[in-house]
Design a protein around this motif. Structure first.
Motif, PDB file in Angstrom:
ATOM      1  N   ILE A 474       0.832  -1.204   0.000  1.00 46.18           N
ATOM      2  CA  ILE A 474       0.000   0.000   0.000  1.00 46.18           C
ATOM      3  C   ILE A 474       0.866   1.253   0.000  1.00 46.18           C
ATOM      4  O   ILE A 474       0.442   2.319  -0.441  1.00 46.18           O
ATOM      5  CB  ILE A 474      -0.963  -0.016   1.212  1.00 46.18           C
ATOM      6  CG1 ILE A 474      -2.097   0.984   0.979  1.00 46.18           C
ATOM      7  CG2 ILE A 474      -0.245   0.293   2.512  1.00 46.18           C
ATOM      8  CD1 ILE A 474      -3.192   0.888   2.000  1.00 46.18           C
ATOM      9  N   GLY A 475       2.105   1.129   0.480  1.00 50.03           N
ATOM     10  CA  GLY A 475       3.009   2.275   0.463  1.00 50.03           C
ATOM     11  C   GLY A 475       3.482   2.648  -0.922  1.00 50.03           C
ATOM     12  O   GLY A 475       4.096   3.706  -1.105  1.00 50.03           O
ATOM     13  N   GLY A 476       3.192   1.823  -1.909  1.00 50.34           N
ATOM     14  CA  GLY A 476       3.600   2.126  -3.276  1.00 50.34           C
ATOM     15  C   GLY A 476       2.567   2.883  -4.077  1.00 50.34           C
ATOM     16  O   GLY A 476       2.806   3.214  -5.246  1.00 50.34           O
ATOM     17  N   PHE A 477       1.402   3.177  -3.507  1.00 49.76           N
ATOM     18  CA  PHE A 477       0.381   3.924  -4.229  1.00 49.76           C
ATOM     19  C   PHE A 477       0.845   5.367  -4.437  1.00 49.76           C
ATOM     20  O   PHE A 477       1.016   6.118  -3.478  1.00 49.76           O
ATOM     21  CB  PHE A 477      -0.940   3.907  -3.451  1.00 49.76           C
ATOM     22  CG  PHE A 477      -1.682   2.596  -3.539  1.00 49.76           C
ATOM     23  CD1 PHE A 477      -1.094   1.478  -4.082  1.00 49.76           C
ATOM     24  CD2 PHE A 477      -2.984   2.489  -3.067  1.00 49.76           C
ATOM     25  CE1 PHE A 477      -1.768   0.264  -4.171  1.00 49.76           C
ATOM     26  CE2 PHE A 477      -3.677   1.288  -3.149  1.00 49.76           C
ATOM     27  CZ  PHE A 477      -3.060   0.176  -3.702  1.00 49.76           C
ATOM     28  N   GLN A 478       0.986   5.757  -5.679  1.00 51.14           N
ATOM     29  CA  GLN A 478       1.572   7.054  -6.010  1.00 51.14           C
ATOM     30  C   GLN A 478       0.704   8.237  -5.597  1.00 51.14           C
ATOM     31  O   GLN A 478       1.223   9.307  -5.279  1.00 51.14           O
ATOM     32  CB  GLN A 478       1.842   7.121  -7.517  1.00 51.14           C
ATOM     33  CG  GLN A 478       2.912   6.174  -7.996  1.00 51.14           C
ATOM     34  CD  GLN A 478       4.278   6.552  -7.466  1.00 51.14           C
ATOM     35  OE1 GLN A 478       4.704   7.702  -7.575  1.00 51.14           O
ATOM     36  NE2 GLN A 478       4.953   5.591  -6.860  1.00 51.14           N
ATOM     37  N   HIS A 479      -0.608   8.061  -5.576  1.00 50.30           N
ATOM     38  CA  HIS A 479      -1.506   9.200  -5.394  1.00 50.30           C
ATOM     39  C   HIS A 479      -2.253   9.180  -4.057  1.00 50.30           C
ATOM     40  O   HIS A 479      -2.991  10.123  -3.754  1.00 50.30           O
ATOM     41  CB  HIS A 479      -2.525   9.239  -6.534  1.00 50.30           C
ATOM     42  CG  HIS A 479      -1.916   9.182  -7.896  1.00 50.30           C
ATOM     43  ND1 HIS A 479      -1.157  10.206  -8.417  1.00 50.30           N
ATOM     44  CD2 HIS A 479      -1.932   8.206  -8.850  1.00 50.30           C
ATOM     45  CE1 HIS A 479      -0.741   9.872  -9.627  1.00 50.30           C
ATOM     46  NE2 HIS A 479      -1.195   8.669  -9.914  1.00 50.30           N
TER      47      HIS A 479
END
Length: 763
Positions: A474-479
């Motif tokens: 979930i820490g990779g969600f850009q927005h």
């Protein structure tokens, strides 16, 4: 206030219809262009007009002199046009070739008064919109009898609008978004009027419904955001009326019954008033209507079946009324409908599967009603659906009914009674930017299918029964900039990647793949507090809410990376370790809650650098040392720090001796809810405190009794008895006797007990 309301009304229009900025201006028919005909520029103008323009310029504090040169060729000046002899409307004028007929200086930020304009007697167009003109200089316009187009919108003008009734040649009037007061002008002389806009002022009294009697060509009437109190019968005679906007006033009573006769009307906006009673049954006679705004009133009864006869409807907003009964719409007749907003009513029954027949639907809002049953599986046919809100009903069902809605960008289902576990095999939702599944009683683990929703900006899974660890992906969600996982049973440590969300770290993100999202979303932060309402994604504050879970371990040091974060809530968990010093690098923090955990060490002095911090809570931890005193910290009350026996300094009533408390008071019952870890500590303290206290008292009495007995025995029996009993010979010797209270604890002497209890001091 009215300027803000105006901007809000423009936003509400954007909610439903994507339009360009130019669409917000009062429409001027193409054949008017400038109402001056084909007028070539002239080399000069009359001395009267030249003097008038110079007088006008002299009252403007920030006029750019390069626009109007110092020479007298004013017909070549910026925004100025002159007439010529071929214009039959000016034949009676002297020197008609050089009279100023148009003055147009819109949106230049000009500041000043409307002075000198009264001498421009041939003026037919005056457009000074989007500036900062102020005062009551509108009376300067009384002598402009030939004026046809007047646009003074978006200024700071005050006074009355009665002067408009004297300008008999007017065809278009736009004085919206000012500070004008009083009543509407008389329309008796305005026989050529086609567009009339006075929105966003402070006008009052009734709206003159006989306007069409005097101005039969009227096509646009805009009265919104004022203080009008009545709209009577009569406007139904306006055969050419296409736009009627009287929203956000104080109008009460039933809807005028003759409005249904407006068969040329395309837009009717009467929202945010006090209209009552029922919708007219013959509302379907409005054959041309495309936009119908009747929300935020007191309308009651059911949705009339005749409404489905308005086959050109694109937008229907009946939200925030008292409508009841089933959703009774025939989508076979409403093939153009793109927006349907029925939220906040008393509609009941199931969601009709026939709504899936409105193939053009892009926005569907049925939130805050009494709807029951499941989400119709037929909704998978709504391939154009972008925003869907069904929150605060009594619905149950599964997300599988929506998996084929591939254009869906906002899905709000919060506060329903879903009985199925959150599925793990959902396919689709790749374009989702807002997902709210809070307060659904969901069980299971964190849904893995969310890893495909990489465009998410807002994710709310709060107030459920979800468990298990938080995923690192979930820490990779850009927005993603708003995440609420509070009030669940998540466990394990906080993934460091969660504190590396790009949208919370910096602004330079590529958002070209995102579309504007607008939807009603209610967020519950506290059980006994009202919901927080948001209507657009950009209104959400950048936030991380992980409170009321079972999270353990320390707070990751990456928290200092969150330069854009405003709210951080990690309260009511089992977090341990120190408060990271780097937390002070999250410089925009406004709210920080770390209460009811197992945090140790001191409060970092560096946190005093958080100058935007308005809410702070570290209560019920194991913190020690002096409370920082700089910047915002003096504004926090003792409730922010209570339950930490090692803290000292203001606002606690515990002085510091160096950096530690001078005296640790006994813990007091506060009634504040504790985490599981805090409860365990409290239980151990209570279990030990009661027997130890009783033991101390009994030991003291026993020692005293033995000492007295020993003295007595020494008198009567001599040294043999004393030697046999090995009794102490003095009180000081008695104080060194060991006392064994519990087998598993180290033996204490009586002196130790006296010192520990401060001679049994009750304080």
């Amino acid at each position: 206030m009215f300027r803000r309301m105006f901007r809000l009304s423009l936003f509400l229009l954007c909610v439903y219809v994507p339009v360009s900025a130019n669409d917000f201006a009062v429409a001027i028919p193409a054949n008017w262009s400038d109402a001056t005909g084909d007028v070539p520029r002239q080399s000069n103008c009359t001395s009267q007009d030249l003097s008038a323009l110079r007088a006008f310029r002299s009252q403007i504090s920030n006029f750019n002199q390069s626009w109007w040169s110092s020479n007298e060729v004013c017909c070549d000046w910026e925004g100025v046009k002159c007439g010529n002899r071929s214009d039959s409307n000016l034949q009676s004028e002297t020197s008609v070739g050089d009279r100023v007929v148009s003055l147009s200086l819109p949106y230049l930020g000009l500041r000043g008064h409307l002075t000198g304009l009264s001498e421009l007697t041939s003026l037919r167009i005056l457009n000074l919109s989007g500036n900062f003109f102020h005062g009551t200089g509108t009376t300067e316009l009384l002598s402009l009898g030939g004026l046809q187009i007047l646009d003074l919108s978006m200024n700071n003008l005050s006074g009355s609008v009665s002067f408009l009734g004297s300008l008999s040649s007017l065809r278009l009037v736009n004085v919206s978004s000012n500070y004008l007061t009083g009543r509407l002008p008389s329309f008796k002389n305005l026989t050529s009027l086609e567009v009339f806009s006075v929105s966003n002022n402070s006008l009052e009294g009734p709206i003159d419904s006989s306007i069409c009697k005097y101005a039969p060509r009227i096509g646009t009437l805009e009265f919104s955001n004022n203080r009008f109190t009545a709209l009577g019968i009569g406007l139904g005679n306006c055969d050419r009326l296409r736009v009627l906007d009287a929203g956000s006033n104080n109008i009460t009573g039933p809807l005028p019954v003759d409005l249904v006769n407006l068969d040329s009307l395309t837009r009717l906006s009467l929202e945010n008033n006090g209209f009552s009673e029922t919708l007219p049954d013959d509302i379907g006679k409005m054959a041309s209507i495309t936009e119908l705004f009747l929300g935020f009133n007191n309308l009651s009864g059911s949705i009339p079946t005749g409404l489905s006869n308005c086959s050109n409807l694109k937008l229907l907003a009946l939200n925030s009324n008292n409508l009841s009964g089933p959703i009774n719409l025939n989508c076979e007749k409403l093939q153009k409908l793109t927006v349907l907003d029925l939220n906040t009513n008393n509609l009941n029954g199931v969601i009709p599967s026939s709504l899936a027949g409105c193939f053009s639907l892009q926005t569907l809002n049925l939130a805050k009603n009494r709807l029951v049953g499941e989400i119709p599986v037929e909704f998978n046919r709504l391939r154009n659906l972008r925003t869907l809100s069904l929150s605060t009903n009594q619905l149950n069902g599964s997300l599988t009914s929506l998996m084929e809605c591939t254009e869906l960008v906002s899905l709000v289902l919060s506060k329903n009674v879903f009985t199925h576990p959150l599925p793990q095999n959902v396919i689709g939702f790749f374009n989702l930017q807002v997902l709210a599944l809070g307060y659904l009683n969901l069980v299971g683990t964190f849904p893995t299918w969310l890893s495909n929703c990489t465009k998410l900006q807002v994710l709310d899974l709060s107030w459920n029964k979800l468990r298990g660890p938080l995923p690192e992906w979930i820490g990779g969600f850009q927005h993603l900039f708003y995440l609420d996982l509070s009030n669940n049973s998540f466990e394990g440590t906080i993934p460091p990647k969660l504190f590396e969300l790009p949208a919370l770290m910096h602004n330079d993100l590529n958002t070209t793949d995102l579309k504007p999202v607008v939807n009603d979303l209610a967020v519950k932060r506290q059980q006994d507090s009202p919901d927080l309402q948001y209507t657009q994604v950009t209104a959400f504050p950048p936030s991380l809410y992980l409170s009321h879970n079972n999270l353990t371990g320390s707070i990751p040091g990456q928290v200092g990376n969150l330069k854009k974060l405003l709210n951080l809530d990690l309260s009511c968990n089992k977090l341990n370790g120190n408060i990271p010093i780097v937390l002070a690098s999250a410089t925009l923090l406004e709210s920080l809650d770390l209460s009811v955990n197992l945090l140790r060490g001191s409060i970092p002095v560096s946190l005093s650098r958080l100058t935007f911090l308005s809410a702070f809570n570290v209560s019920f931890n194991e913190l020690v040392g002096m409370i920082p005193q700089g910047n915002q910290f003096p504004t926090f009350t003792e409730k922010s720090f209570e339950g930490n026996l090692g803290l000292c300094g203001s606002p606690l009533n515990i002085p510091c001796c160096g950096v530690v408390p001078c005296k640790i008071s006994s813990p007091q019952s506060t009634g504040i809810p504790m985490s599981a870890g805090s409860s365990e500590r409290a239980s151990r303290i209570v279990i030990l405190a009661i027997p130890i206290s009783v033991g101390f008292a009994m030991a003291f009495l026993l020692v005293a009794a033995l000492w007295i007995l020993s003295r007595r025995n020494m008198v009567h029996h001599g040294n043999d008895i004393s030697r046999d009993l090995e009794m102490p010979q003095s009180l000081s010797e008695a104080l060194t006797l060991p006392v064994e209270l519990f087998n598993d604890y180290e033996k204490l002497t009586v002196a130790d007990i006296f010192r520990a209890t401060n001679n049994f001091d009750s304080a």
